[in-house]
Design a protein around this motif. Structure first.
Motif, short mmCIF file in Angstrom:
data_model
loop_
_atom_site.label_atom_id
_atom_site.label_comp_id
_atom_site.label_asym_id
_atom_site.label_seq_id
_atom_site.Cartn_x
_atom_site.Cartn_y
_atom_site.Cartn_z
N TYR A 194 0.78 -1.22 0.00
CA TYR A 194 0.00 0.00 0.00
C TYR A 194 0.81 1.27 0.00
CZ TYR A 194 -4.12 -2.32 -0.60
OH TYR A 194 -5.08 -3.07 -1.17
N GLN A 197 0.92 4.80 -1.37
CA GLN A 197 -0.15 5.68 -1.85
C GLN A 197 -0.10 5.83 -3.36
OE1 GLN A 197 -2.21 5.76 0.60
NE2 GLN A 197 -2.54 7.94 0.57
N ASN A 198 1.09 5.62 -3.91
CA ASN A 198 1.26 5.95 -5.32
C ASN A 198 0.87 4.84 -6.26
OD1 ASN A 198 2.08 7.96 -7.15
ND2 ASN A 198 3.91 6.79 -7.59
N TYR A 238 -3.21 4.63 -7.89
CA TYR A 238 -4.04 5.74 -7.41
C TYR A 238 -3.37 7.06 -7.75
CZ TYR A 238 -7.05 8.42 -4.23
OH TYR A 238 -7.94 9.31 -3.70
N ASP A 263 -4.90 10.17 -6.76
CA ASP A 263 -5.80 11.08 -6.07
C ASP A 263 -7.08 11.29 -6.88
OD1 ASP A 263 -5.35 14.24 -4.23
OD2 ASP A 263 -6.90 12.68 -4.18
N GLU A 293 -9.86 11.00 -5.86
CA GLU A 293 -10.82 11.74 -5.02
C GLU A 293 -10.80 13.21 -5.43
OE1 GLU A 293 -13.12 11.05 -2.89
OE2 GLU A 293 -13.44 13.07 -2.10
N ASN A 353 -6.84 1.56 -7.04
CA ASN A 353 -6.62 1.23 -5.64
C ASN A 353 -7.68 1.90 -4.77
OD1 ASN A 353 -5.61 0.96 -3.05
ND2 ASN A 353 -3.52 1.55 -3.59
N TYR A 380 -7.82 1.91 -1.46
CA TYR A 380 -7.44 2.12 -0.06
C TYR A 380 -7.65 3.56 0.40
CZ TYR A 380 -4.81 1.81 4.26
OH TYR A 380 -4.43 1.86 5.58
N SER A 381 -7.19 4.53 -0.40
CA SER A 381 -7.37 5.93 -0.01
C SER A 381 -8.83 6.35 -0.09
CB SER A 381 -6.54 6.84 -0.91
OG SER A 381 -5.18 6.55 -0.78
N GLY A 428 -10.69 2.93 2.27
CA GLY A 428 -10.00 2.13 3.29
C GLY A 428 -9.99 0.65 3.00
#
Lengths: 487, 553
Positions: A297, A299-300, A303, A305, A307, A341, A343-344, A347
């Motif tokens: 995991y 962050q990169n 994904y 961002d 969002e 992904n 996760y961000s 979760g």
């Protein structure tokens, strides 16, 4: 009010000669007439996920128990609460299947084969599209604007180099030179902002600042003019086998020049140059989830961002419609068979596609369908926000949404799974749903409508007819959804 | 679910018994006593078949190719020192299959043209805002806002790099024609920046335009600048460096010898090495890997090291890529494979010994291909081998076949062999599947990360015998024996040549290309099968400096 100009006719002009600018007066007469009916608009949203998996049930997570008005929102649709009265949920839909594609249907294999029937009403040809997608049909119907249609995607990259390369990143197809051609969407929020609003003057500038901005715009127009001229000149020199390809690109340059040269919409209380969204979030690396269940995991990974990207893209769509820069929009939130992904976002230790296959990746959800509901609800959060803006924005006496036909579609359903031959699963075009919004042409608002075994393209067709289309079919699919329009 | 290729719908067929097998026998090759840079002993080659009449050599066609985001970013990095990879963030990027420079995927679109404009603006703004980058592109220091001479000098020198050819005086004037407008509210810097933007949106930057110097009988002879571009994009994946443009300008880029010098120099540069590595990563399917990040990085290091060794560090018979008796691992990866850790700390070469492994087919990076849901699919692996290493296309399954998931278990059929048995017992399936499944089954003892196993992880009662067959060639067990068979079949060389062609031309070969490809292959084998020499042979061949111009598209 229909505009009989075809975009290609307008922009090619005579013998490909440069056209005098501005040339979009015919496209702006609606704005000039104060007592004209407000323009009608179409908006399509898409999520690259089915509704349910092989464990759990969409009856618990998605399908309202109540029919008709005052339906109940289950977990996947919970974010729609603030705009529930604006959303009609049509459930029980089905894209038929067979050993060969039946009309409007697909072959037995699920992946990628549901897309053409869903978005065009025409059967899958081993996953290939053969007719234009609905937003292009709507665009031709509703009149040419600067963006006819506006085709956008939130997911920044495919995060997965396999499957059918590139095909999951595009859900828009149009006719070009008599051939069907994929339309790669814009996916850069900054780029989309520039494309839509780059030439709108900022409000509240001092005369000095305004002069500066005007000069910058003049520079931009000069560059584009020179670019077009270079393409035209090169076109005369390349060999015959290269001409068509270069000409196709020249058309895109011309259209860009037209868009930038067009008279910007008058800025009003509702239509104004939005804030610059700034630099795009950086694009993440490949898939985060190991297919053998090992997960990293960063962050990169998988994904970028999305969002933030979703927030910006939805804002841009709302303002583009407000400023009448477009009358037809396709907003693809996630790729077909989406490897983004989660996760961000929610979760969850999985990509969006993996949620439907709890067998790999970790699961903290009670079952696959509950896991997928979270993925769906992320889309719904952004959809609700966009609908709220369209409902709150006035155009004359009505809101934008009052005069729109809006559909949100999902890649698959939650019923019979043709891959596993089980009663339910994610590889399903059974028990599908489409969310309908807008008040144009008597579209019903805020209802739960069971349309058992009717085709999702019939929902799109009903929406097109609400917008004024006269044809009774979309692709190979005919007939409106009973009860979706009217009192 | 990751690779959408086929597995059949399982019919209710049960097989009798589970086949058990002993450990795989050591491969045909005996392990070497100590690592040495000699070419590995190869299996006894088959006697040459009777050579058929060579096919006629036809100049290949080449469509108008557009630079992909990667080529754009690499070119811009070279030209301006910019390394942010803006093109990849702004422009639509067709996915690799396996190569990412295929013409067919390069669609015209609003997204593309807007991305082009935005890219140009971003690069120009950043270049002139950064003193180091500004110095890189400016051949002169403007004395003031009216320094038209310096503006022209900049346009001429930078434009030459961008358009990949010298500009005429008229063009220099034209690209600087916004000077007066720039000065209305700006400075000479504005003018320079606008000139740069105009150059960076020009079609001759974004397209590999080939107008040629002459066309005779439908064959276009390319100009030396166009040849320079072809060489640079094929061997470095980016625009030609300044020294190569200089050679073209001096008229030195013609004739086989001069071209070979240039090609070898391009390959020797870091960008050439990187291109060779990327070619292999795309071809052999490890540019992205599915496991956790640390394992992926180790596997990538391992395979890249072997490619480097075979092509650059110890150039020689390219087939050693498939027969190497040792591999580049650290202690963790050695343990993963069941090998003795290398003597050095960190990464080092470790011998395979009698583990049934040799060469790149034993690497986790390559064995990751053909997996579905984290488990190996013999069909997909077999298909992958056929397509990538044999360049064989297998017809798609009939439309009533569902390929999304492995065949479900029914009754007694739990183990893979039984679950896939319909592929071999059903006549209409077997015709194609006998080319794939037996190949994949021969690799089954090596999981999707390259780790050795003797039973299926989900069903320990299902032991794996690892027996496989290359139809029409022979049976094998494990990647070492498969590699030997593949080499002895003689199918590798023509396929490598084809894959290089596809990469260099951005399209698949057609029937009329066969003659030329056979000629290139002959060069390859007669040079001792050196991969770098293959690249040089193809790109310096007289056909590469020409282009057949189709009358109708």
């Amino acid at each position: 009010m229909k505009h009989p100009l075809s975009r290609r006719f307008v922009l090619r002009g005579a013998a490909g000669a440069a056209l005098s600018l501005p040339v979009l007066e015919a496209m702006s007469d609606n704005r000039a007439l104060a007592d004209a009916a407000p323009p009608k608009r179409f908006l399509l949203g898409y999520a690259g996920t089915s509704l349910g998996g092989s464990t759990g049930s969409i009856a618990n997570t998605f399908v309202p128990t109540t029919e008709g008005a005052n339906y109940d929102l289950k977990t996947a649709l919970a974010p729609l609460a603030p705009v529930k009265n604006e959303v009609t949920v049509v459930t029980g839909l089905k894209i038929p299947w067979g050993t060969t594609s039946p009309a409007g249907g697909r072959e037995l294999q699920f992946h990628y084969r549901s897309m053409a029937p869903l978005l065009t009403g025409t059967r899958s040809n081993l996953g290939a599209f053969t007719t234009p997608t609905v937003e292009h049909v709507a665009s031709d119907l509703l009149g040419q604007r600067n963006f006819s249609p506006l085709v956008l995607r939130v997911q920044a990259a495919s995060y997965d180099g396999s499957a059918q390369p590139g095909s999951g990143s595009t859900i828009s197809y149009r006719m070009v030179n008599g051939r069907l051609s994929a339309v790669p969407p814009r996916f850069s929020p900054q780029g989309t902002f520039q494309a839509l609003f780059g030439q709108l003057p900022t409000n509240g500038l001092t005369p000095e600042q305004a002069a500066e901005q005007a000069w910058l715009l003049a520079n931009r127009k000069s560059v584009l003019d020179a670019m077009r001229s270079q393409y035209s000149s090169l076109l005369t020199r390349v060999s015959a086998s290269d001409k068509q390809r270069l000409d196709d690109h020249l058309q895109e340059v011309r259209e860009l020049e037209q868009r930038v040269a067009a008279i910007p919409p008058p800025q009003t209380a509702t239509c104004f140059r939005p804030m610059d969204p700034g630099a795009d979030p950086s694009i993440g690396g490949g898939q985060a989830i190991g297919s053998n269940g090992n997960i990293t995991y960063s962050q990169n990974l998988g994904y970028s961002d999305e969002e933030q990207r979703a927030l910006v893209m939805c804002d841009l769509v709302a303002m583009a419609i407000t400023c009448d820069l477009t009358r037809s929009v396709s907003l693809q939130f996630s790729n077909v068979q989406c490897m983004m992904n989660m996760y961000s976002i929610s979760g969850q230790l999985s990509d969006l596609h993996g949620l439907s296959h709890g067998s790999f990746g970790h699961r903290t959800e009670p079952d696959d369908t509950a896991a997928m509901a979270k993925g769906i609800s992320w889309h719904m959060k952004h959809w609700a926000r966009l609908l709220a803006k369209l409902a709150a924005t006035k155009e004359g006496a009505t809101s934008l949404l009052d005069n729109m036909g809006v559909c949100f579609v999902f890649e698959g359903g939650g019923g019979y799974d043709t891959d596993t031959n089980q009663a339910k699963g994610p590889h399903s075009t059974d028990a599908m749903a489409v969310l309908v919004s807008g008040g144009v042409g008597g579209l019903k608002r805020g209802h739960h409508l069971k349309a058992t075994n009717l085709h999702p393209a019939q929902v799109l067709l009903t929406t097109l007819r609400a917008l004024g289309a006269t044809s009774n079919s979309l692709g190979e699919v005919s007939g409106e959804i009973p009860g979706l329009r009217g009192p | 679910m990751r690779l959408l290729l086929w597995l059949g719908v399982l019919l209710s067929v049960s097989c009798d018994g589970v086949i058990t097998g002993a450990r795989p026998q050591p491969g045909v090759l005996s392990p070497e006593a100590a690592p040495q840079p000699q070419p590995n002993p190869l299996p006894q080659p088959q006697p040459d078949p009777v050579q058929p009449e060579p096919k006629p050599i036809v100049t290949p066609t080449s469509r108008l190719r557009r630079l992909n985001p990667r080529e754009l970013d690499a070119s811009l990095a070279m030209l301006t020192g910019e390394t942010h990879g803006h093109a990849a963030a702004l422009l639509p990027n067709p996915a690799a299959s396996p190569f990412d420079n295929v013409v067919e995927g390069q669609l015209p679109s609003a997204a593309w043209v807007e991305g082009v404009e935005q890219l140009a603006n971003q690069v120009a703004t950043e270049t002139f805002a950064d003193p180091a980058r500004r110095a890189k592109v400016m051949p002169c220091t403007p004395t003031g806002n009216a320094d038209l001479a310096c503006l022209s000098q900049f346009i001429r020198s930078f434009g030459r790099q961008v358009l990949r050819r010298p500009l005429t005086d008229a063009e220099v004037t034209r690209f600087g024609s916004l000077h007066a407008q720039a000065l209305q509210r700006g400075s000479i810097d504005t003018s320079l920046r606008l000139a740069m933007v105009r150059l960076l949106v020009d079609p001759e930057f974004h397209f590999r335009v080939e107008l040629g110097s002459a066309v005779t009988n439908g064959v276009m002879t390319l100009t030396e600048f166009e040849v320079a571009s072809r060489l640079a994009f094929a061997l470095q994946g980016r625009a030609p460096p300044a020294w190569l443009l200089a050679k073209a300008e001096a008229g030195e880029l013609h004739g086989t010898e001069a071209l070979q010098v240039a090609a070898r120099r391009l390959l020797d540069e870091p960008a050439g090495r990187a291109m060779v590595e990327r070619f292999h990563a795309l071809w052999l399917g490890y540019a992205t890997l599915p496991n956790d990040a640390q394992l992926n990085e180790r596997l990538f290091t391992e395979t890249t090291a072997l490619v480097r060794r075979v092509v650059f560090e110890q150039p020689g018979d390219y087939r050693r890529l498939f027969t190497s008796q040792e591999t580049f691992v650290d202690a963790a990866l050695a343990s993963h494979y069941g090998l003795t850790a290398p003597a050095t700390t960190g990464f080092g070469w470790a011998p395979y010994q009698a583990t049934g492994r040799q060469g790149v087919l034993s690497h986790g990076a390559v064995l990751a291909n053909g997996t579905k849901n984290g488990e190996t699919s013999p069909t997909l692996r077999g298909l992958w081998i056929r397509r990538r290493l044999f360049c064989q296309e297998i017809p798609p399954p009939p439309p009533n076949v569902v390929m999304d998931l492995p065949p479900p278990m029914q009754g007694a059929a739990v183990c893979k062999k039984e679950r896939l048995s319909a592929h071999s017992t059903n006549g209409s399936c077997a015709g194609c599947h006998h080319l794939m499944d037996p190949v994949g089954f021969g690799l089954e003892r090596f999981d999707s990360t390259g780790k050795f196993r003797t039973a299926e992880p989900a069903f320990p009662q299902c032991s794996i015998d690892g027996q496989g067959e290359l139809a029409g060639v022979g049976s094998f067990n494990g990647p070492a024996e498969l590699a030997s068979l593949m080499i002895s079949s003689g199918a590798l060389e023509p396929c490598v040549v084809k894959q290089v062609f596809r990469f260099a031309y951005g399209r698949t070969e057609q029937d009329e290309d066969e003659g030329w490809l056979a000629a290139v292959e002959r060069s390859f084998t007669s040079s001792g099968r050196r991969f770098d020499e293959l690249l040089v042979a193809m790109t310096t061949d007289e056909q590469f400096s020409k282009r057949r111009v189709e009358v109708t598209p």
